[in-house]
Design a protein around this motif. Structure first.
Motif, PDB file in Angstrom:
ATOM      1  N   LEU A  53      -3.180  10.711   5.474  1.00 31.17           N
ATOM      2  CA  LEU A  53      -5.215  10.504   4.863  1.00 31.17           C
ATOM      3  C   LEU A  53      -6.176  10.350   6.046  1.00 31.17           C
ATOM      4  O   LEU A  53      -5.973   9.986   6.749  1.00 31.17           O
ATOM      5  CB  LEU A  53      -5.069   8.646   4.425  1.00 31.17           C
ATOM      6  CG  LEU A  53      -5.626   7.810   3.801  1.00 31.17           C
ATOM      7  CD1 LEU A  53      -5.595   9.572   1.982  1.00 31.17           C
ATOM      8  CD2 LEU A  53      -5.569   6.746   3.400  1.00 31.17           C
TER       9      LEU A  53
ATOM     10  N   MET B  34       0.926   5.544  -1.496  1.00 21.64           N
ATOM     11  CA  MET B  34       0.168   6.872  -1.222  1.00 21.64           C
ATOM     12  C   MET B  34      -0.481   6.389  -2.768  1.00 21.64           C
ATOM     13  O   MET B  34      -1.214   7.336  -3.250  1.00 21.64           O
ATOM     14  CB  MET B  34       0.934   8.019  -0.923  1.00 21.64           C
ATOM     15  CG  MET B  34       0.749   8.265   0.403  1.00 21.64           C
ATOM     16  SD  MET B  34      -0.545   8.107   0.864  1.00 21.64           S
ATOM     17  CE  MET B  34      -1.436   9.937   0.516  1.00 21.64           C
TER      18      MET B  34
ATOM     19  N   LEU C 211       0.881  -1.302  -0.299  1.00 21.87           N
ATOM     20  CA  LEU C 211      -0.329   0.027  -0.186  1.00 21.87           C
ATOM     21  C   LEU C 211       1.407   1.272   0.170  1.00 21.87           C
ATOM     22  O   LEU C 211       1.722   1.497   0.818  1.00 21.87           O
ATOM     23  CB  LEU C 211      -1.223   0.196   1.206  1.00 21.87           C
ATOM     24  CG  LEU C 211      -1.617   1.176   1.541  1.00 21.87           C
ATOM     25  CD1 LEU C 211      -2.632   1.539   0.153  1.00 21.87           C
ATOM     26  CD2 LEU C 211      -2.796   1.261   3.029  1.00 21.87           C
TER      27      LEU C 211
ATOM     28  N   ASN D 216      -8.958   6.701  -6.958  1.00 20.94           N
ATOM     29  CA  ASN D 216      -9.579   8.469  -7.302  1.00 20.94           C
ATOM     30  C   ASN D 216     -11.290   8.164  -7.308  1.00 20.94           C
ATOM     31  O   ASN D 216     -11.501   8.182  -8.403  1.00 20.94           O
ATOM     32  CB  ASN D 216      -9.149   9.488  -7.676  1.00 20.94           C
ATOM     33  CG  ASN D 216      -7.666   9.816  -6.400  1.00 20.94           C
ATOM     34  OD1 ASN D 216      -7.720   9.353  -5.808  1.00 20.94           O
ATOM     35  ND2 ASN D 216      -7.076  11.134  -7.299  1.00 20.94           N
TER      36      ASN D 216
ATOM     37  N   LEU E  30      -2.801   4.350  -3.459  1.00 23.94           N
ATOM     38  CA  LEU E  30      -4.454   5.038  -3.767  1.00 23.94           C
ATOM     39  C   LEU E  30      -4.562   6.493  -4.002  1.00 23.94           C
ATOM     40  O   LEU E  30      -5.626   6.157  -4.494  1.00 23.94           O
ATOM     41  CB  LEU E  30      -4.331   5.499  -1.937  1.00 23.94           C
ATOM     42  CG  LEU E  30      -3.968   4.332  -1.111  1.00 23.94           C
ATOM     43  CD1 LEU E  30      -3.553   5.398   0.271  1.00 23.94           C
ATOM     44  CD2 LEU E  30      -4.814   3.580  -0.791  1.00 23.94           C
ATOM     45  N   ASN E  31      -3.765   6.703  -5.078  1.00 20.93           N
ATOM     46  CA  ASN E  31      -4.272   8.062  -6.139  1.00 20.93           C
ATOM     47  C   ASN E  31      -4.872   7.860  -7.121  1.00 20.93           C
ATOM     48  O   ASN E  31      -5.748   8.191  -7.619  1.00 20.93           O
ATOM     49  CB  ASN E  31      -2.581   9.121  -6.611  1.00 20.93           C
ATOM     50  CG  ASN E  31      -2.464   9.893  -4.915  1.00 20.93           C
ATOM     51  OD1 ASN E  31      -3.799  10.010  -3.563  1.00 20.93           O
ATOM     52  ND2 ASN E  31      -1.403  10.231  -4.919  1.00 20.93           N
TER      53      ASN E  31
END
Length: 409
Positions: free
Chosen positions: A53, A5, A3, A12, A8-9
């Protein structure tokens, strides 16, 4: 894949389900141990040159029941969250649903009560009279050209009443009229009324033309069955079978409903008086009929015997007859009616026996509790103890509506 960033982006504006790892489940459980589902959005923020986050969430609640399970209140829900409106609308719809269910239950109960009321009225008044009274209309009088009237009474009823207790006389009449009412269901007759030991029925008032033309046959068959049915009931004085005398007359009558309070369907005319005279001048265990009735019965296959001329009050000298036999077809119908009358009488006596046993049981409990109360009552009076108004002493509970007590262990 690890995991990060950047990973995760890539997601979206995508909805996905996040589950807590082992050891953190306590963070999403309420006080009762039930898991709470959360909904919200994740925001990426920069704090001290570091990406953070942030998960902005609230409990996923759809109704008041969900709020109770989540151990939350309406104030715990964010103002901008549509959950508030959803909960209020859900509660409103749930209240309307409960109200509809209650209305349906009340409507069903009302229909049941109306049905019971109609059945009660139908057992007391003719069906067309019940309809008129329900609609608020008055019942007009009606003339009936050919009707047969039957009167009966118990032989020696005055002596039985003077030597018996009131509840014994009432029980005897209840049994006798239960037998007679059951027999009348097998005939095209209408029970007009009972006055004391007098029982009055009429044939030819209602039904089809064929049923009306058989009025004298129906009444005579009823009379023979009543003679045999009366012997099923025992006198409270000597425990011997009852005997009745029967009188029948045929002629025209006027029918109508009289009175506003407890309205009654009554028959008027000389035919009613003559039938009553036939009964009062009759003999034990016999069917006494007038000459017009005897002629119709003879034509219908019934055996009649001339009694002779008799002085009838208000009528002078009249020729009267005894009805001594009936056709085989009428006898078969009488046997079926008597069998049903026996069963109805047995059920009535069994019901009375159960009621008497229950009454005796309560009396025994009351007597036993009275004996046990005395020591406790003295002790409480000495110590200043108080007794609950809904409970007797020694733990005896008051039986509602009777003032009797039942022992509570």
């Amino acid at each position: 894949e690890d995991l990060s960033m950047e990973l995760l982006n890539e997601f979206n504006n995508v909805s996905f389900l996040v589950q807590s790892v082992d050891g953190c489940n306590t963070l999403i459980k309420n006080g009762s141990g039930k898991q709470i589902r959360l909904k919200g959005s994740m925001e990426v923020m920069t704090f001290h040159n570091q990406s953070v986050l942030l998960f902005l969430c609230s409990p996923r609640i759809l109704s008041v029941e969900d709020m109770i399970d989540a151990n939350t209140h309406l104030n715990d829900i964010p103002l901008h969250d549509a959950t508030r409106d959803l909960v209020l609308v859900s509660e409103h719809m749930s209240g309307e649903h409960r109200m509809m269910l209650e209305l349906e239950q009340l409507s069903a109960a009302l229909k049941q009560e109306q049905k019971a009321t109609d059945q009660l009225l139908s057992s007391m008044l003719p069906e067309f009279v019940v309809r008129c009274l329900r609609e608020g209309r008055r019942v007009a009088g009606k003339h009936h050209e050919n009707v047969s009237i039957l009167f009966s009474d118990i032989v020696g009823f005055t002596d039985i009443s003077s030597q018996s207790r009131p509840f014994q006389v009432c029980g005897m009449l209840d049994e006798l009229y239960t037998v007679f009412d059951t027999i009348s269901k097998y005939q095209d007759v209408y029970k007009v009324e009972t006055i004391g030991d007098a029982y009055m029925i009429a044939g030819g008032l209602f039904g089809s033309m064929e049923e009306k033309e058989r009025h004298i046959i129906s009444v005579a068959e009823q009379a023979f069955a009543m003679l045999s049915g009366a012997e099923l009931v025992k006198s409270p004085v000597d425990d011997k079978p009852l005997h009745i005398r029967v009188g029948i007359h045929t002629g025209s009558v006027l029918s109508g409903v009289v009175g506003l309070t407890m309205p009654r369907y009554c028959l008027f005319g000389d035919t009613v008086n003559m039938a009553s005279r036939m009964e009062s001048n009759g003999e034990k265990g016999k069917i006494h009929v007038s000459e017009p009735a005897a002629k119709l019965l003879a034509q219908s296959g019934f055996g009649v015997e001339k009694r002779g001329q008799l002085e009838i009050k208000g009528k002078g000298i009249c020729q009267t007859y005894w009805v001594v036999s009936q056709p085989q077809q009428s006898q078969d119908k009488m046997h079926a009616a008597l069998q049903a009358a026996r069963e109805a009488l047995e059920n009535l006596q069994l019901e009375r026996g159960n009621d008497a046993a229950e009454e005796f049981a309560w009396d025994s409990l009351e007597e036993r509790d009275t004996l046990e109360v005395l020591p406790d009552a003295t002790a409480e009076a000495t110590s200043g103890g108080r007794v609950s108004p809904m409970r007797g002493r020694s733990g005896s509970a008051i039986r509602p509506g009777t003032g009797r007590s039942k022992r509570v262990k």
